[in-house]
Design a protein around this motif. Structure first.
Motif, PDB file in Angstrom:
ATOM      1  N   GLU A  12       0.829  -1.203   0.000  1.00 62.50           N
ATOM      2  CA  GLU A  12       0.000   0.000   0.000  1.00 62.50           C
ATOM      3  C   GLU A  12       0.870   1.262   0.000  1.00 62.50           C
ATOM      4  O   GLU A  12       1.779   1.392   0.805  1.00 62.50           O
ATOM      5  N   GLY A  13       0.577   2.154  -0.919  1.00 60.38           N
ATOM      6  CA  GLY A  13       1.305   3.417  -0.998  1.00 60.38           C
ATOM      7  C   GLY A  13       2.628   3.325  -1.734  1.00 60.38           C
ATOM      8  O   GLY A  13       3.330   4.336  -1.863  1.00 60.38           O
ATOM      9  N   LEU A  14       2.979   2.117  -2.241  1.00 63.07           N
ATOM     10  CA  LEU A  14       4.260   1.946  -2.930  1.00 63.07           C
ATOM     11  C   LEU A  14       4.006   1.595  -4.394  1.00 63.07           C
ATOM     12  O   LEU A  14       3.488   0.508  -4.701  1.00 63.07           O
ATOM     13  N   ALA A  22      12.693  -0.335  -7.529  1.00 68.77           N
ATOM     14  CA  ALA A  22      13.854   0.465  -7.117  1.00 68.77           C
ATOM     15  C   ALA A  22      14.371  -0.003  -5.756  1.00 68.77           C
ATOM     16  O   ALA A  22      15.586  -0.070  -5.532  1.00 68.77           O
ATOM     17  N   LEU A  23      13.454  -0.355  -4.853  1.00 64.13           N
ATOM     18  CA  LEU A  23      13.863  -0.866  -3.544  1.00 64.13           C
ATOM     19  C   LEU A  23      14.539  -2.233  -3.672  1.00 64.13           C
ATOM     20  O   LEU A  23      15.448  -2.558  -2.896  1.00 64.13           O
ATOM     21  N   ALA A  24      14.122  -3.021  -4.640  1.00 65.57           N
ATOM     22  CA  ALA A  24      14.779  -4.315  -4.884  1.00 65.57           C
ATOM     23  C   ALA A  24      16.225  -4.093  -5.313  1.00 65.57           C
ATOM     24  O   ALA A  24      17.137  -4.795  -4.853  1.00 65.57           O
ATOM     25  N   ASN A  84      12.396   9.561  -7.077  1.00 68.35           N
ATOM     26  CA  ASN A  84      11.442   9.769  -8.169  1.00 68.35           C
ATOM     27  C   ASN A  84      10.321   8.740  -8.176  1.00 68.35           C
ATOM     28  O   ASN A  84       9.180   9.043  -8.566  1.00 68.35           O
ATOM     29  N   THR A  85      10.626   7.518  -7.768  1.00 64.93           N
ATOM     30  CA  THR A  85       9.622   6.452  -7.780  1.00 64.93           C
ATOM     31  C   THR A  85       8.862   6.332  -6.459  1.00 64.93           C
ATOM     32  O   THR A  85       8.026   5.437  -6.309  1.00 64.93           O
ATOM     33  N   LYS A  86       9.154   7.216  -5.530  1.00 63.59           N
ATOM     34  CA  LYS A  86       8.531   7.233  -4.199  1.00 63.59           C
ATOM     35  C   LYS A  86       8.926   6.038  -3.344  1.00 63.59           C
ATOM     36  O   LYS A  86       8.330   5.785  -2.295  1.00 63.59           O
ATOM     37  N   PRO A 146      18.789   9.797   0.724  1.00 61.71           N
ATOM     38  CA  PRO A 146      17.459   9.943   0.119  1.00 61.71           C
ATOM     39  C   PRO A 146      16.329   9.507   1.039  1.00 61.71           C
ATOM     40  O   PRO A 146      15.247  10.108   1.037  1.00 61.71           O
ATOM     41  N   VAL A 147      16.571   8.455   1.829  1.00 61.74           N
ATOM     42  CA  VAL A 147      15.535   7.974   2.748  1.00 61.74           C
ATOM     43  C   VAL A 147      15.309   8.997   3.858  1.00 61.74           C
ATOM     44  O   VAL A 147      14.159   9.280   4.237  1.00 61.74           O
ATOM     45  N   VAL A 148      16.368   9.563   4.404  1.00 62.55           N
ATOM     46  CA  VAL A 148      16.224  10.571   5.460  1.00 62.55           C
ATOM     47  C   VAL A 148      15.533  11.824   4.921  1.00 62.55           C
ATOM     48  O   VAL A 148      14.699  12.434   5.599  1.00 62.55           O
ATOM     49  N   ILE A 149      15.871  12.216   3.686  1.00 64.98           N
ATOM     50  CA  ILE A 149      15.206  13.372   3.074  1.00 64.98           C
ATOM     51  C   ILE A 149      13.705  13.115   2.949  1.00 64.98           C
ATOM     52  O   ILE A 149      12.875  13.979   3.278  1.00 64.98           O
ATOM     53  N   ALA A 150      13.339  11.919   2.476  1.00 67.50           N
ATOM     54  CA  ALA A 150      11.925  11.579   2.344  1.00 67.50           C
ATOM     55  C   ALA A 150      11.236  11.589   3.704  1.00 67.50           C
ATOM     56  O   ALA A 150      10.087  12.060   3.835  1.00 67.50           O
TER      57      ALA A 150
END
Length: 495
Positions: free
Chosen positions: A35-37, A44-46, A358-360, A410-414
């Motif tokens: 959900e939400g991904l 991208a997470l893979a 970019n891909t959330k 990038p994770v901390v920025i998000a």
């Protein structure tokens, strides 16, 4: 049974680790939709999971890992829907995303700075600067230790790679040890070699251009927040942290690595002799010294005296370094001395981080890791203590701070973007302090390439790194929290 002959010097592949990385990739790809991904975010997470396993285990060399990342991003994203459900991404767009890091100004800055580092090595100016400082500090062990730390700080201003700085210092320190009639296994040898490695790491935090990992973080930070960070601004924010840690380093080493003697009894002019053996300064060294000081002056006055940014400045200087007649470096030499694999890894890391944003995928992961535990509602100091502590702990498993910055920032920025903050400066401050914590690679030899160089001399054991590195890490962590309560608030970085 046919056997495969391994050629001398061929890279060693860790097949089990490579298989584990592929397994991590497949597991995330085969997970049901989250959900939400978006599907592209999941892919991208893979690739991120694959990259982390590759980087932590060093299953293949870093340049090879960069090639894997680019190919995986292109293929997997090319056949997935757009994050906004606007049709397929397509391999052409996916390839542009996968190569986006190569067009980053941060990559150009790192590449240009490495030219300056190669020129330092080729002309021998780095060795001359180091020996000149060491001739001024006397022959007591405390004085020599102070000189080694001071040289490390000085070289951090000129040489944008901690590995290159340690590489320049090791022959000088080993030559001193030999001239003093000491064994490479003596405690003085251990003391000085640890000082070389730790100083390089400490000042990679304090100076914007001292290491590629800072450029990775800045690339993401400056895209996410409307506050460009000049060389001088970074120095004013981070250098006091490095200065306090350098003072702590001096006393920690003297306390934990107690030297056999307090003063070198013989050959007191050994360092001066090494300097005399170099002869007078060559014309190329004089020209490079002028170029280097010009670079520092222009970096320090960025946005105040002139409008050139850091990347433009360093590329201008590279053109002078390579210019016929007045330059000090040829392209043939640069090809051999510049670690091109570092640049490729750097660019691929930026591409991966950009794709995650970019891909959330980064925002979804941040929500799972941080927001689900209610971190966004914690008081700022507690939040910073958790982020810094988390970053320092996971760095123990990474051999490359550049890879860690590509993964984590990038994770901390998000995460910060999802918080209810009063202003963007507060969010940038949180991310920037996390970036500083990424530089804490003190505990194990494998935590940083400069540590491995020092370890490779035979003067330092893993236990020496652990006992000094743990104390330095705790000191640095404490200084981060102290500065978060005081100095960084006073200068406006934090509210």
């Amino acid at each position: 049974m046919m056997t495969v002959e391994k050629k001398p010097g061929s890279p060693r592949i860790k097949w089990k680790a490579l298989a584990a990385a592929c397994m991590a990739l497949l597991i995330i790809l085969l997970l049901p939709p989250q959900e939400g991904l978006p599907e592209s975010g999941q892919r991208a997470l893979a690739v991120l999971a694959f990259s982390i396993v590759i980087w932590v285990t060093e299953a293949v060399t870093y340049p090879v890992s960069a090639a894997f990342i680019i190919v995986l991003l292109t293929v997997l994203l090319g056949f997935s829907p757009q994050p906004d459900e606007g049709g397929m991404i397509g391999t052409k767009t996916a390839l542009e995303w996968a190569l986006s890091g190569f067009s980053s100004g941060a990559v150009a800055l790192v590449a240009g700075a490495l030219f300056l580092s190669a020129a330092m090595q080729e002309t021998g100016l780095d060795r001359r600067l180091a020996l000149t400082v060491l001739t001024k500090v006397g022959t007591t062990v405390k004085g020599i230790l102070f000189g080694v730390i001071l040289v490390g700080i000085l070289l951090s201003l000129f040489i944008p790679s901690p590995t290159a700085r340690v590489g320049a210092m090791i022959p000088i320190v080993m030559g001193m040890i030999s001239a003093f009639g000491l064994s490479k296994n003596s405690r003085i040898s251990t003391l000085l070699m640890l000082a070389v490695a730790h100083t390089a790491t400490i000042w990679s935090i304090g100076i914007k251009t001292a290491t590629p990992q800072n450029m990775v973080g800045l690339n993401f930070i400056e895209k996410a927040f409307p506050y460009p960070i000049t060389w001088l601004q970074w120095f004013l924010v981070a250098a006091p942290l490095s200065l306090v840690m350098s003072i702590a380093l001096y006393f920690v080493l003297l306390l934990l690595i107690r030297p056999e003697i307090k003063e070198i009894p013989t050959k007191k002019d050994a360092i001066k002799k090494q300097l005399r053996d170099l002869g007078s300064m060559s014309a190329s060294q004089i020209r490079l010294l002028i170029i280097s000081f010009a670079a520092l002056a222009m970096w320090a006055t960025e946005k105040s005296v002139h409008s050139f940014d850091s990347t433009t400045i360093v590329l201008l200087l590279v053109s002078i370094i390579l210019a016929p007649g007045i330059g000090v470096l040829t392209w043939e030499v640069a090809e051999k001395k510049i670690p091109w694999g570092t640049i490729i890894l750097f660019a691929a890391g930026i591409s991966l981080g950009t794709v995650l944003l970019n891909t959330k995928g980064a925002s979804w992961l941040a929500k799972i890791i941080f927001q689900s535990f209610g971190l966004s509602h914690l008081p700022l100091l507690i939040l910073l203590s958790i982020l810094a502590g988390f970053t320092i702990l996971i760095h123990i498993g990474f051999a490359s701070a550049t890879s860690l910055a590509s993964t984590l920032i990038p994770v901390v920025i998000a995460f910060v973007k999802g918080m209810e903050l009063t202003n963007a400066m507060q969010g940038m401050g949180i991310v920037l302090i996390t970036q500083f914590a990424i530089g804490f690679g003190f505990i194990l030899p494998v935590n940083a390439p400069q540590n491995m160089l020092a370890y490779g001399t035979g003067s330092v054991k893993t236990g020496d790194f652990i006992k000094t590195g743990v104390i330095l890490t705790l000191v640095g962590y404490g200084v981060i929290l102290l500065f978060s309560l005081t100095y960084w608030k006073w200068i406006g970085l934090l509210p």
